[in-house]
Motif scaffolding. Structure first.
Motif, short mmCIF file in Angstrom:
data_model
loop_
_atom_site.label_atom_id
_atom_site.label_comp_id
_atom_site.label_asym_id
_atom_site.label_seq_id
_atom_site.Cartn_x
_atom_site.Cartn_y
_atom_site.Cartn_z
N GLY A 20 0.80 -1.22 0.00
CA GLY A 20 0.00 0.00 0.00
C GLY A 20 0.84 1.27 0.00
N VAL A 21 2.10 1.14 -0.34
CA VAL A 21 3.01 2.29 -0.37
C VAL A 21 3.14 2.78 -1.80
CG1 VAL A 21 5.37 3.08 0.06
CG2 VAL A 21 4.29 1.45 1.63
N HIS A 22 2.91 4.06 -2.01
CA HIS A 22 3.04 4.68 -3.34
C HIS A 22 4.43 5.28 -3.48
CE1 HIS A 22 -1.26 4.35 -4.21
NE2 HIS A 22 -1.44 4.65 -2.93
N VAL A 23 5.03 5.10 -4.63
CA VAL A 23 6.35 5.65 -4.91
C VAL A 23 6.23 6.51 -6.16
CG1 VAL A 23 8.75 5.14 -5.50
CG2 VAL A 23 7.52 3.68 -3.87
N SER A 24 6.63 7.75 -6.04
CA SER A 24 6.64 8.67 -7.17
C SER A 24 8.07 9.12 -7.44
CB SER A 24 5.77 9.90 -6.88
OG SER A 24 4.43 9.55 -6.74
N GLU A 25 8.30 9.42 -8.69
CA GLU A 25 9.61 9.91 -9.12
C GLU A 25 9.42 11.31 -9.67
OE1 GLU A 25 12.94 8.63 -12.45
OE2 GLU A 25 10.99 7.65 -12.44
N CYS A 26 10.20 12.27 -9.18
CA CYS A 26 10.10 13.65 -9.67
C CYS A 26 11.11 13.84 -10.79
CB CYS A 26 10.37 14.63 -8.53
SG CYS A 26 10.15 16.34 -9.05
N LEU A 27 10.62 14.33 -11.93
CA LEU A 27 11.46 14.53 -13.12
C LEU A 27 11.45 16.01 -13.51
CD1 LEU A 27 10.13 11.42 -15.03
CD2 LEU A 27 12.32 11.62 -13.86
N PRO A 28 12.17 16.84 -12.77
CA PRO A 28 12.21 18.25 -13.14
C PRO A 28 13.15 18.50 -14.31
CG PRO A 28 13.64 17.88 -11.27
CD PRO A 28 12.97 16.55 -11.59
N ILE A 29 12.97 19.65 -14.94
CA ILE A 29 13.94 20.08 -15.94
C ILE A 29 14.97 20.91 -15.18
CG2 ILE A 29 12.38 19.94 -17.91
CD1 ILE A 29 11.80 22.91 -17.56
N SER A 30 15.71 21.75 -15.82
CA SER A 30 16.72 22.55 -15.12
C SER A 30 16.10 23.33 -13.98
CB SER A 30 17.39 23.53 -16.09
OG SER A 30 18.13 22.83 -17.06
N VAL A 31 16.78 23.31 -12.84
CA VAL A 31 16.29 23.98 -11.64
C VAL A 31 17.33 25.00 -11.19
CG1 VAL A 31 15.51 23.68 -9.26
CG2 VAL A 31 15.04 21.90 -10.95
N ARG A 32 16.89 26.22 -10.95
CA ARG A 32 17.78 27.31 -10.53
C ARG A 32 18.18 27.10 -9.07
NH1 ARG A 32 20.92 30.07 -12.90
NH2 ARG A 32 19.41 30.58 -14.47
N THR A 33 19.40 26.63 -8.86
CA THR A 33 19.94 26.44 -7.50
C THR A 33 21.35 27.01 -7.47
OG1 THR A 33 20.94 24.29 -7.91
CG2 THR A 33 18.62 24.30 -7.22
N ASN A 34 21.95 26.98 -6.31
CA ASN A 34 23.34 27.44 -6.17
C ASN A 34 24.35 26.38 -6.58
OD1 ASN A 34 22.40 29.86 -5.14
ND2 ASN A 34 22.48 29.15 -3.04
N PHE A 35 23.87 25.20 -6.96
CA PHE A 35 24.76 24.09 -7.30
C PHE A 35 25.79 24.49 -8.35
CE2 PHE A 35 25.70 20.44 -10.06
CZ PHE A 35 26.27 19.58 -9.15
N PHE A 36 25.38 25.15 -9.40
CA PHE A 36 26.28 25.47 -10.49
C PHE A 36 27.17 26.67 -10.21
CE2 PHE A 36 22.83 23.14 -12.62
CZ PHE A 36 23.58 22.10 -13.13
N ASP A 37 26.90 27.39 -9.13
CA ASP A 37 27.74 28.53 -8.78
C ASP A 37 29.15 28.09 -8.38
OD1 ASP A 37 25.62 30.15 -9.34
OD2 ASP A 37 25.08 30.52 -7.24
N SER A 38 29.32 26.83 -7.99
CA SER A 38 30.63 26.35 -7.55
C SER A 38 31.45 25.73 -8.69
CB SER A 38 30.44 25.32 -6.43
OG SER A 38 29.74 24.20 -6.92
#
Length: 103
Positions: A20-38
Motif C-alpha cells: 500500500g506504499v506509493h512511490v513517485s519519481e520527480c522529473l524536473p527540468i533545469s532547476v535554478r539552484t546554487n549548485f552550479f555557482d561552484s
C-alpha cells in the motif's frame, strides 16, 4: 547514472505496491539552484526553461496530497509532451535538442 536513478523508483514502486506504499519519481527540468555557482571557471547558466526550487517543491506537494499519486511527477507540463514524442518517434527529440545546441 541517470538511468539507475530512474530505474530505482520503478523497482521500488513494484515492490512497495502490495504494502500500500506509493512511490513517485520527480522529473524536473533545469532547476535554478546554487549548485552550479561552484563550477570552476565561468559561471554555468542552464539553457532553455529553468524552474525554481519552489515550483518543483509545489509539484511534489501536490502529488503527495493525492490519494493515488502519479508514478512520475512532471513539474513542467510540456515535459510530458516531450516524453510522448520520444516514445512514439525515438531520436526525433534528440535531433531537435542537438540542433538547438548547435551540434
Amino acid at each position: 547514472s541517470k538511468g539507475a536513478v530512474h530505474a530505482y523508483p520503478q523497482a521500488l514502486r513494484t515492490e512497495a505496491a502490495p504494502l500500500g506504499v506509493h512511490v513517485s519519481e520527480c522529473l524536473p527540468i533545469s532547476v535554478r539552484t546554487n549548485f552550479f555557482d561552484s563550477v570552476r571557471g565561468a559561471k554555468y547558466e542552464p539553457g532553455g526553461i529553468v524552474q525554481t526550487p519552489e515550483q518543483v517543491a509545489a509539484a511534489i506537494i501536490r502529488a503527495a496530497k493525492q490519494k493515488n499519486p502519479p508514478a512520475e511527477i512532471l513539474p513542467y507540463p510540456l515535459v510530458r509532451i516531450a516524453f510522448v514524442i520520444d516514445a512514439l518517434l525515438p531520436g526525433l527529440l534528440q535531433g531537435i535538442l542537438a540542433r538547438r545546441q548547435g551540434h
